[in-house]
Design a protein around this motif. Structure first.
Motif, PDB file in Angstrom:
ATOM      1  N   THR A 238       0.916  -1.266  -0.329  1.00 26.18           N
ATOM      2  CA  THR A 238      -0.035   0.175  -0.351  1.00 26.18           C
ATOM      3  C   THR A 238       0.927   1.592   0.003  1.00 26.18           C
ATOM      4  O   THR A 238       0.633   2.164  -0.525  1.00 26.18           O
TER       5      THR A 238
ATOM      6  N   HIS B 299       2.773   1.421  -3.483  1.00 25.33           N
ATOM      7  CA  HIS B 299       0.890   2.338  -4.526  1.00 25.33           C
ATOM      8  C   HIS B 299       0.884   3.893  -3.336  1.00 25.33           C
ATOM      9  O   HIS B 299       0.911   4.858  -4.503  1.00 25.33           O
ATOM     10  N   LEU B 300       0.895   4.167  -3.002  1.00 30.06           N
ATOM     11  CA  LEU B 300       0.690   6.149  -2.386  1.00 30.06           C
ATOM     12  C   LEU B 300       2.114   6.585  -2.952  1.00 30.06           C
ATOM     13  O   LEU B 300       2.148   7.638  -3.091  1.00 30.06           O
TER      14      LEU B 300
ATOM     15  N   THR C 161       3.071   6.531  -5.800  1.00 26.04           N
ATOM     16  CA  THR C 161       2.557   6.737  -7.377  1.00 26.04           C
ATOM     17  C   THR C 161       1.877   7.396  -7.318  1.00 26.04           C
ATOM     18  O   THR C 161       1.354   7.703  -8.596  1.00 26.04           O
ATOM     19  N   CYS C 162       0.863   7.752  -5.984  1.00 23.46           N
ATOM     20  CA  CYS C 162      -0.840   8.469  -6.128  1.00 23.46           C
ATOM     21  C   CYS C 162      -0.953  10.175  -6.168  1.00 23.46           C
ATOM     22  O   CYS C 162       0.294  10.239  -5.397  1.00 23.46           O
TER      23      CYS C 162
ATOM     24  N   PRO D 192      -2.292  12.460  -3.557  1.00 31.97           N
ATOM     25  CA  PRO D 192      -3.258  12.219  -2.185  1.00 31.97           C
ATOM     26  C   PRO D 192      -3.611  13.396  -1.987  1.00 31.97           C
ATOM     27  O   PRO D 192      -3.598  14.330  -2.393  1.00 31.97           O
TER      28      PRO D 192
END
Length: 86
Positions: free
Chosen positions: A2, A5-6, A8-9, A11
């Motif tokens: 997780t 993945h964060l 590359t996001c 927020p």
């Protein structure tokens, strides 16, 4: 996984209207939707009274979520630092 993945996001932290600047920057075609979202979350939130024991139990259960939330906050701060001033 997780946390990777964060990394590359973009927020969005709903309690932080400044994070909506990131969404508008990265997704300009959706800027209007993010404006509406920011206005809907502007009011106070009612909270129920919790005992110290219940609060501690919830904190223990949510330790993983808190880790991810803190990482999202740090990522939002780092990304906001790269934007032009509002």
């Amino acid at each position: 996984m997780t946390l990777s993945h964060l990394a590359t996001c973009v927020p969005l932290v709903l309690e932080r209207p400044d994070s909506l600047r990131l969404a508008r920057h990265w997704f300009p075609q959706l800027a209007g939707a993010f404006e509406t979202l920011g206005r809907k979350n502007a009011g106070p939130v009612e909270r129920c009274a919790l005992s110290d024991r219940a609060r501690a139990a919830l904190a223990d259960l949510a330790a993983g979520e808190q880790l991810i939330y803190d990482a999202a906050q740090r990522r939002a701060d780092a990304m906001l630092d790269t934007l032009q001033p509002a």
